[in-house]
Design an enzyme around this catalytic site. Structure first.
Site, PDB file in Angstrom:
ATOM      1  N   PHE A 288      32.210  43.739  33.605  1.00 45.82           N
ATOM      2  CA  PHE A 288      32.696  43.333  34.927  1.00 45.82           C
ATOM      3  C   PHE A 288      33.801  42.163  34.829  1.00 45.82           C
ATOM      4  CE2 PHE A 288      33.153  41.420  39.030  1.00 45.82           C
ATOM      5  CZ  PHE A 288      33.189  42.669  39.883  1.00 45.82           C
TER       6      PHE A 288
ATOM      7  N   GLU B 290      47.321  49.768  40.355  1.00 48.61           N
ATOM      8  CA  GLU B 290      45.846  49.422  40.434  1.00 48.61           C
ATOM      9  C   GLU B 290      45.488  48.457  39.282  1.00 48.61           C
ATOM     10  OE1 GLU B 290      43.195  49.188  41.844  1.00 48.61           O
ATOM     11  OE2 GLU B 290      42.278  51.137  41.989  1.00 48.61           O
TER      12      GLU B 290
ATOM     13  N   GLY C  13      43.017  43.693  45.238  1.00 53.51           N
ATOM     14  CA  GLY C  13      42.919  43.496  43.754  1.00 53.51           C
ATOM     15  C   GLY C  13      44.346  43.510  43.045  1.00 53.51           C
TER      16      GLY C  13
ATOM     17  N   ARG D 114      39.475  35.245  42.099  1.00 50.57           N
ATOM     18  CA  ARG D 114      40.867  36.143  42.461  1.00 50.57           C
ATOM     19  C   ARG D 114      42.049  35.397  41.911  1.00 50.57           C
ATOM     20  NH1 ARG D 114      40.680  41.002  45.176  1.00 50.57           N
ATOM     21  NH2 ARG D 114      39.261  40.478  46.884  1.00 50.57           N
TER      22      ARG D 114
ATOM     23  N   ASP E  76      37.711  52.099  37.607  1.00 51.24           N
ATOM     24  CA  ASP E  76      36.195  52.051  37.036  1.00 51.24           C
ATOM     25  C   ASP E  76      35.818  53.824  37.434  1.00 51.24           C
ATOM     26  OD1 ASP E  76      33.785  51.337  36.674  1.00 51.24           O
ATOM     27  OD2 ASP E  76      33.175  50.602  38.515  1.00 51.24           O
TER      28      ASP E  76
ATOM     29  N   LYS F  10      38.620  51.612  32.585  1.00 49.35           N
ATOM     30  CA  LYS F  10      37.232  51.771  32.334  1.00 49.35           C
ATOM     31  C   LYS F  10      37.018  53.057  32.232  1.00 49.35           C
ATOM     32  CE  LYS F  10      35.274  47.908  34.608  1.00 49.35           C
ATOM     33  NZ  LYS F  10      34.116  47.521  35.519  1.00 49.35           N
TER      34      LYS F  10
ATOM     35  N   ASP G 105      38.012  39.959  41.532  1.00 49.00           N
ATOM     36  CA  ASP G 105      37.104  39.139  42.071  1.00 49.00           C
ATOM     37  C   ASP G 105      35.820  39.446  41.939  1.00 49.00           C
ATOM     38  OD1 ASP G 105      37.614  41.451  44.020  1.00 49.00           O
ATOM     39  OD2 ASP G 105      36.270  40.121  45.278  1.00 49.00           O
TER      40      ASP G 105
HETATM   41  P1  IMP Z   1      36.708  52.889  41.528  1.00 50.39           P
HETATM   42  O1  IMP Z   1      36.903  53.665  42.708  1.00 50.39           O
HETATM   43  O2  IMP Z   1      35.188  53.054  41.111  1.00 50.39           O
HETATM   44  O3  IMP Z   1      37.701  53.267  40.475  1.00 50.39           O
HETATM   45  O4  IMP Z   1      36.810  51.264  42.061  1.00 50.39           O
HETATM   46  C1  IMP Z   1      37.898  50.584  41.446  1.00 50.39           C
HETATM   47  C2  IMP Z   1      37.929  49.301  42.406  1.00 50.39           C
HETATM   48  O5  IMP Z   1      36.536  48.560  42.044  1.00 50.39           O
HETATM   49  C3  IMP Z   1      38.961  48.394  41.773  1.00 50.39           C
HETATM   50  O6  IMP Z   1      40.127  48.674  42.355  1.00 50.39           O
HETATM   51  C4  IMP Z   1      38.336  46.794  41.906  1.00 50.39           C
HETATM   52  O7  IMP Z   1      38.626  46.585  43.168  1.00 50.39           O
HETATM   53  C5  IMP Z   1      37.016  47.274  41.729  1.00 50.39           C
HETATM   54  N1  IMP Z   1      36.309  46.921  40.411  1.00 50.39           N
HETATM   55  C6  IMP Z   1      36.011  47.831  39.505  1.00 50.39           C
HETATM   56  N2  IMP Z   1      35.810  47.391  38.261  1.00 50.39           N
HETATM   57  C7  IMP Z   1      35.696  45.928  38.583  1.00 50.39           C
HETATM   58  C8  IMP Z   1      35.604  44.786  37.746  1.00 50.39           C
HETATM   59  O8  IMP Z   1      35.246  44.711  36.723  1.00 50.39           O
HETATM   60  N3  IMP Z   1      36.105  43.562  38.340  1.00 50.39           N
HETATM   61  C9  IMP Z   1      36.418  43.581  39.533  1.00 50.39           C
HETATM   62  N4  IMP Z   1      36.663  44.405  40.438  1.00 50.39           N
HETATM   63  C10 IMP Z   1      36.355  45.515  39.832  1.00 50.39           C
HETATM   64 MG    MG Z   2      41.239  47.540  43.460  1.00 54.07          MG
END
Ligand code: IMP
Ligand code: MG
Length: 187
Positions: free
Chosen positions: A162, A109, A53, A175, A113, A141, A169
């Protein structure tokens, strides 16, 4: 949104709501690059992008850094066993391929999330004894956080929505969009 990208089954164009234009993203990226450049003036800095991403954000960010000796690397994690009840187990899918000992490292990054992927990556990179380790995120977030991860540089905080485009993506869809949309779920 470009015509040659087919919407994933069960989604319609109306569900993709414009969120950040190309110009707005570039303004945010330029501001982040300015702050990071000031911090690392004349120093070496290893940008480590989380695949896949962060690829577009990383490409723009690195070109906007000034008077910083930039090198890059990439890392990728995956997760298994993710269900509604469990957040699953994270594993390393692709490690960095350079020596970061004593180097200033900045994890790049596109969006944070829960922070679980970043926490895993941060822990992994710390084992290689970098001089410093920071995090830059285009989008954050904060209300979704499940582990203690605080980015050093944040482009924009968002609600729990989202987002798609500019590297982000939806099952590989979107993407390559130049701007960012958020997904409106039917009520
Ligand atoms: P985390 O481990 O929950 O922080 O995951 C983060 C990863 O989840 C990011 O690097 C993205 O690849 C994916 N992700 C989280 N939120 C979104 C979103 O709103 N759109 C697209 N990908 C997301
Ligand atoms: Mg990512």
């Amino acid at each position: 949104m470009s015509d040659n990208n087919k919407f994933p089954a069960s989604f319609t164009q109306e569900q993709f709501v414009p969120f950040l234009t190309e110009d707005e993203i570039q303004t945010i990226t330029a501001s982040l690059a300015h702050t990071i450049s000031k911090k690392f003036q004349g120093e070496e800095l290893v940008l480590i992008g989380q695949l896949k991403g962060s690829c577009i954000f990383m490409a723009d960010l690195m070109r906007k850094l000034q008077n910083v000796k930039v090198s890059i690397d990439f890392i990728k994690v995956g997760s298994v066993g993710r269900t509604k009840e469990s957040s699953g187990t994270i594993f390393l899918s692709k490690d960095i391929s350079s020596n970061i000992e004593n180097k200033n490292v900045l994890i790049v990054e596109e969006i944070i999330d829960t922070g679980r992927a970043l926490k895993f990556i941060q822990d992994r990179l710390k084992l290689s004894n970098p001089r410093s380790i920071g995090i830059v995120a285009l989008l954050d977030k904060p209300y979704k956080r499940a582990v203690p991860i605080k980015p050093d540089y944040i482009g924009k905080q968002i609600e729990d929505q989202f987002t798609v485009g500019y590297g982000l993506d939806l099952d590989q869809f979107g993407r390559n969009f130049s701007s960012i949309f958020y997904l409106k779920y039917p009520n």
